[in-house]
Design a protein around this motif. Sequence first.
Motif, PDB file in Angstrom:
ATOM      1  N   TRP A 271       0.841  -1.199   0.000  1.00 21.64           N
ATOM      2  CA  TRP A 271       0.000   0.000   0.000  1.00 21.64           C
ATOM      3  C   TRP A 271       0.877   1.251   0.000  1.00 21.64           C
ATOM      4  O   TRP A 271       0.678   2.176  -0.781  1.00 21.64           O
ATOM      5  CB  TRP A 271      -0.919   0.011   1.233  1.00 21.64           C
ATOM      6  N   HIS A 272       1.886   1.263   0.881  1.00 26.92           N
ATOM      7  CA  HIS A 272       2.708   2.465   0.968  1.00 26.92           C
ATOM      8  C   HIS A 272       3.552   2.658  -0.281  1.00 26.92           C
ATOM      9  O   HIS A 272       3.769   3.786  -0.733  1.00 26.92           O
ATOM     10  CB  HIS A 272       3.583   2.433   2.219  1.00 26.92           C
ATOM     11  N   GLN A 273       4.001   1.561  -0.878  1.00 21.10           N
ATOM     12  CA  GLN A 273       4.764   1.684  -2.127  1.00 21.10           C
ATOM     13  C   GLN A 273       3.897   2.273  -3.238  1.00 21.10           C
ATOM     14  O   GLN A 273       4.361   3.084  -4.028  1.00 21.10           O
ATOM     15  CB  GLN A 273       5.328   0.321  -2.547  1.00 21.10           C
ATOM     16  N   ARG A 274       2.636   1.864  -3.243  1.00 12.00           N
ATOM     17  CA  ARG A 274       1.719   2.441  -4.241  1.00 12.00           C
ATOM     18  C   ARG A 274       1.537   3.933  -3.989  1.00 12.00           C
ATOM     19  O   ARG A 274       1.530   4.739  -4.921  1.00 12.00           O
ATOM     20  CB  ARG A 274       0.362   1.727  -4.161  1.00 12.00           C
ATOM     21  N   GLN A 275       1.407   4.327  -2.717  1.00 19.04           N
ATOM     22  CA  GLN A 275       1.283   5.742  -2.350  1.00 19.04           C
ATOM     23  C   GLN A 275       2.460   6.545  -2.884  1.00 19.04           C
ATOM     24  O   GLN A 275       2.292   7.598  -3.497  1.00 19.04           O
ATOM     25  CB  GLN A 275       1.305   5.905  -0.817  1.00 19.04           C
ATOM     26  N   VAL A 276       3.671   6.046  -2.599  1.00 19.82           N
ATOM     27  CA  VAL A 276       4.872   6.783  -2.984  1.00 19.82           C
ATOM     28  C   VAL A 276       4.964   6.890  -4.509  1.00 19.82           C
ATOM     29  O   VAL A 276       5.320   7.941  -5.047  1.00 19.82           O
ATOM     30  CB  VAL A 276       6.141   6.124  -2.388  1.00 19.82           C
ATOM     31  N   ALA A 277       4.586   5.802  -5.209  1.00 16.24           N
ATOM     32  CA  ALA A 277       4.602   5.824  -6.680  1.00 16.24           C
ATOM     33  C   ALA A 277       3.601   6.860  -7.201  1.00 16.24           C
ATOM     34  O   ALA A 277       3.895   7.615  -8.143  1.00 16.24           O
ATOM     35  CB  ALA A 277       4.284   4.433  -7.232  1.00 16.24           C
ATOM     36  N   ASP A 278       2.414   6.921  -6.571  1.00 15.93           N
ATOM     37  CA  ASP A 278       1.400   7.914  -6.961  1.00 15.93           C
ATOM     38  C   ASP A 278       1.935   9.328  -6.763  1.00 15.93           C
ATOM     39  O   ASP A 278       1.748  10.208  -7.615  1.00 15.93           O
ATOM     40  CB  ASP A 278       0.129   7.760  -6.105  1.00 15.93           C
TER      41      ASP A 278
ATOM     42  N   LEU B  11       5.030  10.349  -6.685  1.00 15.95           N
ATOM     43  CA  LEU B  11       6.083  10.632  -7.663  1.00 15.95           C
ATOM     44  C   LEU B  11       5.450  10.986  -9.015  1.00 15.95           C
ATOM     45  O   LEU B  11       5.880  11.926  -9.688  1.00 15.95           O
ATOM     46  CB  LEU B  11       6.983   9.403  -7.786  1.00 15.95           C
ATOM     47  N   ALA B  12       4.403  10.244  -9.394  1.00 17.61           N
ATOM     48  CA  ALA B  12       3.720  10.519 -10.664  1.00 17.61           C
ATOM     49  C   ALA B  12       3.107  11.922 -10.658  1.00 17.61           C
ATOM     50  O   ALA B  12       3.184  12.645 -11.663  1.00 17.61           O
ATOM     51  CB  ALA B  12       2.639   9.464 -10.906  1.00 17.61           C
ATOM     52  N   ARG B  13       2.550  12.323  -9.505  1.00 13.32           N
ATOM     53  CA  ARG B  13       1.966  13.675  -9.407  1.00 13.32           C
ATOM     54  C   ARG B  13       3.044  14.746  -9.566  1.00 13.32           C
ATOM     55  O   ARG B  13       2.807  15.798 -10.176  1.00 13.32           O
ATOM     56  CB  ARG B  13       1.274  13.861  -8.044  1.00 13.32           C
ATOM     57  N   LEU B  14       4.226  14.486  -8.998  1.00 16.49           N
ATOM     58  CA  LEU B  14       5.316  15.454  -9.116  1.00 16.49           C
ATOM     59  C   LEU B  14       5.768  15.591 -10.564  1.00 16.49           C
ATOM     60  O   LEU B  14       6.045  16.694 -11.040  1.00 16.49           O
ATOM     61  CB  LEU B  14       6.501  15.039  -8.230  1.00 16.49           C
TER      62      LEU B  14
ATOM     63  N   ALA C  40      12.413   3.990   1.579  1.00 21.83           N
ATOM     64  CA  ALA C  40      13.475   4.998   1.664  1.00 21.83           C
ATOM     65  C   ALA C  40      14.027   5.272   0.269  1.00 21.83           C
ATOM     66  O   ALA C  40      14.281   6.418  -0.103  1.00 21.83           O
ATOM     67  CB  ALA C  40      14.574   4.511   2.606  1.00 21.83           C
ATOM     68  N   GLN C  41      14.175   4.207  -0.520  1.00 18.60           N
ATOM     69  CA  GLN C  41      14.698   4.340  -1.882  1.00 18.60           C
ATOM     70  C   GLN C  41      13.733   5.153  -2.754  1.00 18.60           C
ATOM     71  O   GLN C  41      14.162   6.029  -3.511  1.00 18.60           O
ATOM     72  CB  GLN C  41      14.866   2.941  -2.479  1.00 18.60           C
ATOM     73  N   ALA C  42      12.447   4.881  -2.615  1.00 18.07           N
ATOM     74  CA  ALA C  42      11.443   5.613  -3.395  1.00 18.07           C
ATOM     75  C   ALA C  42      11.468   7.094  -3.017  1.00 18.07           C
ATOM     76  O   ALA C  42      11.322   7.968  -3.876  1.00 18.07           O
ATOM     77  CB  ALA C  42      10.062   5.025  -3.150  1.00 18.07           C
ATOM     78  N   GLU C  43      11.654   7.382  -1.717  1.00 20.61           N
ATOM     79  CA  GLU C  43      11.678   8.773  -1.284  1.00 20.61           C
ATOM     80  C   GLU C  43      12.929   9.494  -1.777  1.00 20.61           C
ATOM     81  O   GLU C  43      12.914  10.709  -1.964  1.00 20.61           O
ATOM     82  CB  GLU C  43      11.508   8.846   0.233  1.00 20.61           C
TER      83      GLU C  43
ATOM     84  N   GLN D 103      15.786  13.288  -5.824  1.00 24.68           N
ATOM     85  CA  GLN D 103      16.517  13.329  -7.093  1.00 24.68           C
ATOM     86  C   GLN D 103      15.820  14.214  -8.119  1.00 24.68           C
ATOM     87  O   GLN D 103      16.454  14.981  -8.833  1.00 24.68           O
ATOM     88  CB  GLN D 103      16.608  11.916  -7.670  1.00 24.68           C
ATOM     89  N   LEU D 104      14.492  14.068  -8.174  1.00 25.15           N
ATOM     90  CA  LEU D 104      13.707  14.857  -9.116  1.00 25.15           C
ATOM     91  C   LEU D 104      13.876  16.350  -8.807  1.00 25.15           C
ATOM     92  O   LEU D 104      14.103  17.160  -9.714  1.00 25.15           O
ATOM     93  CB  LEU D 104      12.243  14.439  -8.992  1.00 25.15           C
ATOM     94  N   ILE D 105      13.819  16.705  -7.514  1.00 19.30           N
ATOM     95  CA  ILE D 105      13.989  18.108  -7.109  1.00 19.30           C
ATOM     96  C   ILE D 105      15.420  18.570  -7.398  1.00 19.30           C
ATOM     97  O   ILE D 105      15.643  19.686  -7.872  1.00 19.30           O
ATOM     98  CB  ILE D 105      13.630  18.282  -5.613  1.00 19.30           C
ATOM     99  N   ARG D 106      16.377  17.673  -7.159  1.00 22.76           N
ATOM    100  CA  ARG D 106      17.771  18.002  -7.408  1.00 22.76           C
ATOM    101  C   ARG D 106      18.021  18.353  -8.875  1.00 22.76           C
ATOM    102  O   ARG D 106      18.728  19.309  -9.185  1.00 22.76           O
ATOM    103  CB  ARG D 106      18.625  16.793  -7.013  1.00 22.76           C
ATOM    104  N   GLU D 107      17.432  17.596  -9.768  1.00 23.76           N
ATOM    105  CA  GLU D 107      17.599  17.862 -11.199  1.00 23.76           C
ATOM    106  C   GLU D 107      17.045  19.235 -11.575  1.00 23.76           C
ATOM    107  O   GLU D 107      17.655  19.978 -12.347  1.00 23.76           O
ATOM    108  CB  GLU D 107      16.901  16.780 -12.030  1.00 23.76           C
ATOM    109  N   LEU D 108      15.884  19.564 -11.019  1.00 24.03           N
ATOM    110  CA  LEU D 108      15.269  20.865 -11.306  1.00 24.03           C
ATOM    111  C   LEU D 108      16.123  22.005 -10.757  1.00 24.03           C
ATOM    112  O   LEU D 108      16.225  23.074 -11.371  1.00 24.03           O
ATOM    113  CB  LEU D 108      13.856  20.923 -10.726  1.00 24.03           C
ATOM    114  N   ILE D 109      16.727  21.780  -9.572  1.00 19.94           N
ATOM    115  CA  ILE D 109      17.609  22.791  -8.984  1.00 19.94           C
ATOM    116  C   ILE D 109      18.835  22.978  -9.869  1.00 19.94           C
ATOM    117  O   ILE D 109      19.262  24.116 -10.127  1.00 19.94           O
ATOM    118  CB  ILE D 109      18.014  22.390  -7.547  1.00 19.94           C
TER     119      ILE D 109
END
Lengths: 205, 205
Positions: free
Chosen positions: A66-73, A75-78, A130-133, A138-144
Motif C-alpha cells: 500500500w505504501h509503495q503504491r502511495q509513494v509511486a502515486d 512521484l507521478a503527481r510530481l 526509503a529508496q522511493a523517497e 533526485q527529481l527536485i535536485r535535477e530541477l535545482i
Amino acid sequence: MPKLWSETIESHRREVHDAILDTAAALAAEYGLLSVTMSQIAEKTGIGRATLYKYFPDVETIVRAWHQRQVADHLARLVVARDRAVGDENRLVAVLETYGSIQRHRVKAHRHQPHGTELAAFVHRDPQIAQAERKVQQLIRELIDEAAAAGAVRNDVDAGELADYCVGALSAASRLTSQQAVQRLVAVIMSGLRPLEGSDERMSS
Amino acid sequence: MPKLWSETIESHRREVHDAILDTAAALAAEYGLLSVTMSQIAEKTGIGRATLYKYFPDVETIVRAWHQRQVADHLARLVVARDRAVGDENRLVAVLETYGSIQRHRVKAHRHQPHGTELAAFVHRDPQIAQAERKVQQLIRELIDEAAAAGAVRNDVDAGELADYCVGALSAASRLTSQQAVQRLVAVIMSGLRPLEGSDERMSS
C-alpha cells in the motif's frame, strides 16, 4: 482464451489488489497494524480468506505494498506538475508546491486516527520506501541543477544539499492547514534558493 | 543522616541512573529494542538485576527516559548557544547551527547500528518526546519574533510557520558530514528568512 477476456481478468485482479490495499491501510490506521488480521481484511474487502492469500501472504506485506503504491502515486503527481509548468523556475516551484500539498494531506489523513503514527513509523523503516523517497529528492535536485544553470538558483551550494533542504523544509507542510500556507512556505524556501546578491561573477563563471 | 552523606547517596543514584540509560540505549541500538532484556542491561551496567528493578520497571521505560534526557540535553545546548551570542540575528544563527549540529550527530550515531532506525521510530511515538521537541520549535520561534521586530527577519509570514520551516530544513543536517556543511545549510535557511526587498513600508509599519 481470447485476448479481451484475459484483459478483463487482469483488470479484475488489479481492482481486487487495490481494494485489499485500501482496506488494509484503513484498518491498520484505525486499529493498529499489530491487531489487524487477514480475516478482517478479507471480510471488509468482500472476498474470501483463501482468495486474499492468493494475493498476499500476510498483513505486513499488504501494508508495505500500500505504501509503495502511495509513494509511486506521489512521484507521478510530481512528474505531472513538473511537465505542465513552463520555465526552469516555475517547474521547480510547481514541484515544491505539489510535494508540500502531498505532505499536508498525508499527515492530515493520519492525524485523526489513533494508530496513524505507528503505521507511519512502520512503513518508513522499509528500505524500499526509503529508496522511493530518494527519487523525490533526485527529481527536485535535477530541477535545482537546471534552474542554477539558468541563474535562477544559487550555485554556491551543492544541488544535492539544496534538494535535501527543500525536502526537509517541506516536511513542515504537515502542520499547515491551507494550500495558501503551503505556497507561503514554498516562497520562503525559494528565497533561500535564490542566488546571493553580488555573486554575479561566480554565477557566470 | 548528615546532609553530606545524603548528598553522596543522591549523586550515586544519579550516576547509576545515567549509566543504566547509556547501557540500554547502546544495547537497543545494537540488538533491537524488542530483544533487549532487563538482565542484559543489569549485567552490562555492572549492577544486580534486583537493583535495576529499583530504578526502572521495564526496558521501554528505560529507553524513553534515555531519550527524554537526550532531548533535555539538546534544549540546554540551544539555550547556552542563544545566551552566548550577541544581537538578534546572531542569536538565531547560533541556535540554528547548534540544532543542525545536534541533528548531524544524532543520526550519525544511529547510522552504523542495525536497529538505530527502529529505536528512533519507537521513541518518536512517545507524546512526551513530541512535547519536548515542540519546545525547540518554540525557542526558535521566539528568536524569529525578536529578529523580525528588529527588521532582520521577514514579517510577512507567521513566526510559527517560519520556525517550522527552520526545524524541517535542519532535519536535512542528518545527511551532512561536516560542520561547514551545516553552516552552509543555515546560510540557505537564513536567506529564506530575510525580509523581502521593497517591503520596507511593511517592515516599519
